[in-house]
Design a protein around this motif. Structure first.
Motif, mmCIF file in Angstrom:
data_model
loop_
_atom_site.group_PDB
_atom_site.id
_atom_site.type_symbol
_atom_site.label_atom_id
_atom_site.label_comp_id
_atom_site.label_asym_id
_atom_site.label_seq_id
_atom_site.Cartn_x
_atom_site.Cartn_y
_atom_site.Cartn_z
ATOM 1 N N LEU A 302 -73.603 -12.753 -29.624
ATOM 2 C CA LEU A 302 -74.512 -13.492 -30.501
ATOM 3 C C LEU A 302 -75.955 -13.473 -30.005
ATOM 4 N N THR A 303 -76.145 -13.328 -28.699
ATOM 5 C CA THR A 303 -77.503 -13.299 -28.141
ATOM 6 C C THR A 303 -78.086 -11.891 -28.085
ATOM 7 N N SER A 304 -77.328 -10.903 -28.532
ATOM 8 C CA SER A 304 -77.797 -9.514 -28.538
ATOM 9 C C SER A 304 -78.454 -9.187 -29.882
ATOM 10 N N ALA A 305 -79.713 -8.737 -29.827
ATOM 11 C CA ALA A 305 -80.409 -8.367 -31.063
ATOM 12 C C ALA A 305 -79.708 -7.204 -31.760
ATOM 13 N N THR A 306 -79.163 -6.284 -30.965
ATOM 14 C CA THR A 306 -78.446 -5.143 -31.548
ATOM 15 C C THR A 306 -77.224 -5.617 -32.322
#
Length: 325
Positions: A302-306
């Motif tokens: 969830l914290t990954s922009a990808t």
């Protein structure tokens, strides 16, 4: 004159005077010309006459008409005999909005970013009760967060922006219930009214769950059959389920994640009758819990922009599948 094999009786020659008058010679010459002309005409067979007519007709047809032979007028500012300027052709009309990669043209989608980053500063306002049809419930909540402090409100707004861009590129009209342009809220009843007023073809409320560690995966919340007060979901239960099922399928494909392992029996679907945003909706609507922020492994996604871009892609694909029937 044609050669004749028939025998003829020789005529006796008549003596010709040594000298003739000029008039006599002229008449004789005219007679010879007439005879010669007649002989020439008698030699032309009907077939040769037709052939000549055909050649003349062919020559006439192959010759361009007089208008085509005449030189076109000189272009403005040119001299006689100049080549005419090419006349500009009108440009081709653009493709209709429903073609050329814009399959959602004419469709309206409302995206509801769950919660608001300013809610925690306005506890009094968001704790006020509002009518959700069957009961009264808090206006809104602050939402959850990861252990590292990444808030659900930040997550939902980011994914909503990505989703908006993807849907707009496909031709859809997109409405956000809020865009960090207000101090708190909106309340859950107002969020429902925004979708209803837009006469949306689909409404998706973007969320992330705050369940226990070990609870992983995503799920879609569908409206239950509710009838009471200002709530009546009879007309949207079926379409909302169709929308939810399409999102489950496409979200799993795009993100590579599985439906929740802690509810829905692996279907990725959950039905609830206690959410004002669903109870008060008059258009197809679902909530999507994209993952569990309280689980470290889900939180890493969830914290990954990808990964958030993949989540937005899955939502967009699911919505598009539903709208295209």
């Amino acid at each position: 004159m044609p050669y004749d094999h028939r025998k003829t009786t020789p005529r006796t020659a008549t003596p010709t005077p040594a000298r003739r008058s000029a008039l006599t010679r002229a008449l004789a010459l005219a007679g010879c010309c007439a005879v010669l002309a007649g002989c020439g005409a008698s030699q032309a067979s009907p077939e040769s006459g037709k052939a000549q007519e055909t050649r003349q007709e062919s020559a006439t047809q192959s010759r361009p008409p007089a208008a085509a032979q005449s030189r076109p007028p000189a272009a403005s500012g040119g001299q006689p005999g100049d080549s005419p300027r090419a006349t500009p052709q009108p440009s081709r009309s653009p493709l209709p909005a429903t073609q050329g990669g814009r399959p959602l043209a004419g469709r309206t989608v409302v995206i509801d970013p769950g919660h608001n980053s300013g809610n925690f500063r306005h506890s009094r306002e968001i704790n006020q009760k509002v009518n959700i049809g069957t009961t009264r419930k808090e206006c809104d909540t602050t939402g959850t967060s990861t252990d590292a402090g990444y808030t659900e409100a930040s997550f939902t707004l980011d994914v909503s922006h990505r989703l908006r861009d993807l849907l707009t590129a496909r031709g859809a009209k997109v409405v956000l219930t809020h865009d960090a342009d207000r101090a708190w809220g909106p309340c859950i009843d107002e969020r429902a009214r925004i979708g209803n007023a837009a006469r949306a073809d689909a409404v998706v409320s973007v969320h992330a769950d705050g369940s226990a560690v070990g609870h992983r995966g995503f799920h879609v919340i569908l409206p239950a059959r509710v009838s009471g007060g200002s709530a009546d979901t009879a007309k949207i239960v079926g379409p909302s389920r169709d929308l939810g099922e399409d999102i489950v399928d496409r979200f799993a494909r795009a993100t590579g994640t599985s439906p929740a392992n802690y509810l829905g029996s692996g279907t990725g679907l959950d039905v609830r009758d206690d959410l004002g945003g669903l109870n008060l909706s008059t258009v197809p609507k679902v909530f999507v819990e994209c993952g569990n922020m309280r689980d470290p492994k889900d939180a890493q996604l969830l914290t990954s922009a990808t990964w958030r871009q993949k989540a937005a892609q899955g939502l967009a694909d699911g919505i598009a599948t539903y709208l295209k029937g």
